[in-house]
Every structure is written in structure tokens, then in C-alpha cells.
Enzyme design. Sequence first.
Site, mmCIF file in Angstrom:
data_model
loop_
_atom_site.group_PDB
_atom_site.id
_atom_site.type_symbol
_atom_site.label_atom_id
_atom_site.label_comp_id
_atom_site.label_asym_id
_atom_site.label_seq_id
_atom_site.Cartn_x
_atom_site.Cartn_y
_atom_site.Cartn_z
ATOM 1 N N ASP A 1 33.428 45.150 105.182
ATOM 2 C CA ASP A 1 33.346 46.596 104.909
ATOM 3 C C ASP A 1 33.847 47.409 106.095
ATOM 4 O O ASP A 1 33.194 48.337 106.543
ATOM 5 C CB ASP A 1 31.894 46.980 104.571
ATOM 6 C CG ASP A 1 31.363 46.188 103.381
ATOM 7 O OD1 ASP A 1 31.191 44.964 103.518
ATOM 8 O OD2 ASP A 1 31.145 46.786 102.325
ATOM 9 N N ASN B 1 34.553 45.962 96.018
ATOM 10 C CA ASN B 1 34.716 47.049 95.047
ATOM 11 C C ASN B 1 35.758 48.078 95.485
ATOM 12 O O ASN B 1 36.417 48.689 94.656
ATOM 13 C CB ASN B 1 33.367 47.736 94.764
ATOM 14 C CG ASN B 1 32.665 48.176 96.015
ATOM 15 O OD1 ASN B 1 32.455 47.370 96.924
ATOM 16 N ND2 ASN B 1 32.305 49.445 96.088
ATOM 17 N N HIS C 1 22.406 49.330 96.462
ATOM 18 C CA HIS C 1 23.069 48.339 95.603
ATOM 19 C C HIS C 1 22.072 47.368 94.979
ATOM 20 O O HIS C 1 22.331 46.171 94.849
ATOM 21 C CB HIS C 1 24.154 47.586 96.385
ATOM 22 C CG HIS C 1 25.175 48.501 96.988
ATOM 23 N ND1 HIS C 1 25.985 49.307 96.213
ATOM 24 C CD2 HIS C 1 25.515 48.761 98.274
ATOM 25 C CE1 HIS C 1 26.781 50.014 97.008
ATOM 26 N NE2 HIS C 1 26.518 49.706 98.246
ATOM 27 N N HIS D 1 29.150 44.620 101.395
ATOM 28 C CA HIS D 1 28.753 45.652 100.440
ATOM 29 C C HIS D 1 27.640 46.569 100.945
ATOM 30 O O HIS D 1 27.784 47.789 100.892
ATOM 31 C CB HIS D 1 28.359 45.005 99.107
ATOM 32 C CG HIS D 1 28.428 45.927 97.934
ATOM 33 N ND1 HIS D 1 29.431 46.858 97.771
ATOM 34 C CD2 HIS D 1 27.620 46.069 96.845
ATOM 35 C CE1 HIS D 1 29.230 47.520 96.632
ATOM 36 N NE2 HIS D 1 28.142 47.065 96.058
ATOM 37 N N HIS E 1 25.858 48.282 103.860
ATOM 38 C CA HIS E 1 26.400 48.601 105.177
ATOM 39 C C HIS E 1 25.342 48.461 106.264
ATOM 40 O O HIS E 1 24.889 49.425 106.873
ATOM 41 C CB HIS E 1 27.005 50.002 105.170
ATOM 42 C CG HIS E 1 28.125 50.118 104.188
ATOM 43 N ND1 HIS E 1 28.549 51.295 103.647
ATOM 44 C CD2 HIS E 1 28.905 49.159 103.631
ATOM 45 C CE1 HIS E 1 29.540 51.063 102.810
ATOM 46 N NE2 HIS E 1 29.776 49.772 102.775
HETATM 47 FE FE LIG Z 1 31.343 47.302 98.755
#
Ligand SMILES: [Fe+2]
Length: 461
Positions: free
Chosen positions: A162, A228, A323, A350, A352
Site C-alpha cells: 500500500d 483494490n 475493512h 489493505h 494501513h
Molecule cells: Fe487496499
Amino acid sequence: MGVAWCTVFVVLVLKSVVFVDGGSTSSFVRKDEKAIDMPLDSDVFVAPAGYNAPQQVHITQGDHVGKAMIVSWVTMDEPGSNTVYYWSQNSKKKMKAKGMVTTYSFYNYTSGFIHHCNITHLKHDTKYYYMVGIGHTTRTFWFMTPPEVGPDVPYTFGLIGDLGQSYDSNITLTHYEMNPTKGKTVLFVGDLSYADNYPNHDNNRWDSWGRFVERSVAYQPWIWTAGNHELDYAPEIGEEEPFKPFTHRYHVPYKSSQSTAPFWYSIKRASAYIIVLASYSAYGKYTPQYKWLEKELPKVNRTETPWLIVLLHAPWYNSYNYHYMEGESMRVMYEAWFVKYKVDVVFAGHVHAYERSERVSNIAYNIVTGICQPVKDQSAPVYITIGDGGNLEGLANNMTEPQPEYSAYREASFGHATFDIKNRTHAYYGWHRNQDGYAVTADTMWFYNRFWNPENESTST
Ligand SMILES: [Fe+2]
Ligand SMILES: *[C@@H]1O[C@H](CO)[C@@H](O)[C@H](O)[C@H]1NC(C)=O
Ligand SMILES: *[C@@H]1O[C@H](CO)[C@@H](O)[C@H](O)[C@H]1NC(C)=O
Ligand SMILES: *[C@@H]1O[C@H](CO)[C@@H](O)[C@H](O)[C@H]1NC(C)=O
Ligand SMILES: *[C@@H]1O[C@H](CO)[C@@H](O)[C@H](O)[C@H]1NC(C)=O
Ligand SMILES: *[C@@H]1O[C@H](CO)[C@@H](O)[C@H](O)[C@H]1NC(C)=O
Ligand SMILES: *[C@@H]1O[C@H](CO)[C@@H](O)[C@H](O)[C@H]1NC(C)=O
Ligand SMILES: *[C@@H]1O[C@H](CO)[C@@H](O)[C@H](O)[C@H]1NC(C)=O
């Protein structure tokens, strides 16, 4: 060093007093400030000088065993040459390989000329120089090929996720580069540029990201996982082909592992077998990814590659309030296989922040037993969330309380990690937070190989 020991001490004290339910939540509290993207005129985004100069140079493994390398770059003015010249350190004889060029458009953006060239028949454990941009302006880089695949070959991987292109991203990359535990290959767990956070997914931010990370990825391979932010699915502006910018810009050797799509694949490197999975491609029963993984896991020969590492984007075990459940359906599909085949470690992004789990599994559940608590399981992988590269969306710092038992260590700070394989039984893992000195580790663990050394590890930090 002082900071690390101090933190460890505080964490251990806190652990016995406050966090009776789980592992430790670091006492280190990072200053809470929003991560800001570096402006386009920043030093890290400067394009190389010269007409049609190759930019955004990046390399990744090109075959299954590490004897091929995919070299990619972009030229802005004209297609130019697809040829890469390369030569080993000990030989003046230049060889050449011819690649291909592609372009794409996205809304009102048109890409430069994106070149990919697979250099093959490389010798193991050898330094190669390579030159791109033949014709007008040339640029020369170098890389090391990995040693031949084998059970006791030491090798050091870096872990970054990320990343994005904020000031924090730059600090993360700098810390990775300056870490005295020299990573030789980056395992990147997805979410590269975050261009999709800009109006119309401004793809100029894909280009700037390519220029930003060139200083590392032109010299050592980064192994790509799709997140994503690689989807770039934007039907509102007529962009309905998922992963369009990512697949044009980043090639991976998926065919070498009989995969049918560039989102899930495997490679061997030194003593590791690395399986990359796709959180954003279908993974249910009968899907191509499911059938591939079902055939893939039995192929892993732990006598040849003791270390079985899985990369994916959406974590299965995550105790932050972000998430929630996004990795859950994939866990339900594949977790029993990971236990059966004794995966050593699963790296995800994903979320953070940083988190490391105990060895746990949650595979006993059925609708009759209702058993749905994760339990300690020495055949299960350790799950590590390393989505802390430092992108513009900022930190995930809201954690579930109390800390669940499966969670061994968690901290909301930006950073990176290294996984340093010593031999078939031992690997030393270390996570580094950006606020510390380059050599300081904030969370560490000796990994014992699940096939060769399936003893309990001490997971205290
Ligand atoms: Fe992500
Ligand atoms: C693309 O569209 C945006 C907004 O509609 C505009 O600001 C930008 O200048 C356009 N870019 C090009 C290359 O036409
Ligand atoms: C990024 O980091 C590099 C290396 O530390 C430094 O030279 C450069 O000035 C930084 N750029 C920005 C915009 O922070
Ligand atoms: C690169 O070349 C090797 C050796 O011929 C081959 O196995 C591999 O599939 C090629 N990779 C790509 C991405 O074309
Ligand atoms: C596993 O790898 C070892 C070492 O390379 C080799 O001797 C053995 O034949 C392989 N086993 C299988 C089933 O392929
Ligand atoms: C190893 O850990 C498991 C659970 O994690 C525990 O049941 C077992 O007693 C431990 N074994 C040893 C030798 O410590
Ligand atoms: C943290 O997340 C929980 C659960 O989503 C939410 O109820 C709470 O308000 C959040 N706390 C903060 C400070 O945002
Ligand atoms: C493997 O590495 C560990 C850690 O460096 C070391 O203690 C152990 O002796 C090594 N095993 C062998 C067989 O060399």
C-alpha cells in the site's frame, strides 16, 4: 537501538497489566497527521533528461525459477526501440533481447509507450548490467540474479504494501533502501500508485509512481500482487475493463506457473516458493483461481523450497476497525488448504497499519458445531498485515478492543519489513517503523520452518 529496547520493555509491562486477552498493542503512538502526496514537481518524480529517455524502469522475475527477468520501461515521445542490451559483470560480450511495446488510453489520458522485454537464460547468482532506450537516449542499470533454487540457500526478501506516493511513502522506501538487512527482492502486497484517488483516476499518477520507485525496482525485482487500487474500474467515465492500467504497465510471469491470468501465480526464488493470490478476482469453487491453487499447493516440494510464502491483498486476520470481513470469504475458501500444506507465512496489505498474528486457524466451523473461534494451530501460517507503506489515505489507527487472542503484535505506524531466510529451518523476520533509525526493528520473530522445524516459536517481541 535504545528506542527499540525501551518500546519492548514498555510493551511487555503493559501486556501483563492491560492486554490480558491478546498479544501486545504497541505503546508507540505515531503523531496523527494526514499523509500528503508529493506534488508532481517533487524531486522523486523528475523525468530523466534527453529525447525519449526511458523512464519508470522496473524489473520482475520472468520465469518460474529465477533465470529470466522482465525489464519494463516507458518512453514518452515515440515508441523507440524494444531491445534490451545486457551483459554479465564478468563478460564484455553484450547480448540483446527484443521485447514488445503497448499503449492504452483511460478516459482522456493516453499512456506513453510501455515496453516489456523478457531476458532469458540468465546465470544464477550473477550481476548483470542492462541498457534500455537504444537509439536516442540510453540508460544503464544492473541487477543480481538469485542463486539456484535449493533448500538451504539464504535469501532476504523485503515486504512493502500500500505504498502510494506521499511523503511517507518516500520515507518508507528510503528506510527499506537504508535497512542494513539488505532486501534483495521486494514482495509487494498490492496497492501501488493510488492514482485512482485522483479525479478521473488521473493516470499521470501511475507515471509519477513509476518514476518514484524506479530507484529501487530498476535494480531489484519487485513481485507484484494486485490490490483494490489496481482495479481502476470506473464505468461512470466509460472505463469498464478492470485492471487496465496495471496489466499494461506491470507484467508478471503467470504463464510459467500454468496460471491463466496475471493476478494469481507462483515463483520459486532461492529457498522460497511464493504464491501470489488475487483478492479481487473470483476465488470461489470452480473458478480458475480456485482450480489453479488446488493443483498448485501439492506441487510445492519442501525438499527443494522449504519456505512457503503466500501474498494477497485483503487480510484474513485483522483486528483493526477497517475493512471488516473483506478477507473473510477467501479465508473460508482456502484456509484449510493453507493448514494442510503448512504455509509458513501469509503477507497481506489493505489495512494501513501493521499487525502480526499467532499461528492460528479457524477451520473447524460448520453449521452444526458452530465452532467459530480461531485456535492456536502449529500447522497454520503466521498472518502479517504490512499495508503500512504510507499512502495518502493515511493510517488505520482504530483498533478493536480488547486485542483478540490471535493478534500477537499490532501498531498503527508506517514502515516495512524484511524476511531473512538463513537456511531450511530458520528465518529472521523484522518490522521497521519509519520513525526509528534504519537499523532498528520494532517487531521481530524467528520463524521456524513448518516443514523442517515445526516447533513452537517464541512470539514475544
Ligand atoms: Fe487496499
Ligand atoms: C481530462 O479531463 C479533465 C477534467 O475533465 C481535465 O482537467 C484535463 O485537462 C483533461 N486532460 C486532457 C489530457 O485532456
Ligand atoms: C525522497 O527521499 C529521498 C531519499 O531520502 C530524498 O532525497 C528526496 O528529497 C525525498 N523527496 C521528497 C519529495 O520527500
Ligand atoms: C520468459 O522466458 C522464459 C524462458 O524462455 C519463459 O519460461 C517465460 O515464460 C517467459 N516469461 C514471459 C513473461 O514471457
Ligand atoms: C523434491 O525435490 C528434491 C530436491 O530437489 C528432489 O530430489 C525430489 O525428487 C523432489 N520430489 C519430487 C516428488 O519431485
Ligand atoms: C505448542 O503450542 C501449542 C498451541 O499453540 C500447545 O498446545 C503446545 O503445548 C505447545 N507445545 C510445546 C512443546 O510447547
Ligand atoms: C472506531 O471504530 C468503531 C467501530 O467501527 C466505531 O464505533 C468508533 O466510533 C471508532 N472510533 C473512532 C475514534 O473513530
Ligand atoms: C540455521 O540457521 C540458524 C539461525 O542462523 C542456526 O542457528 C542453525 O544452526 C542453522 N542450521 C544449520 C543446519 O546450519
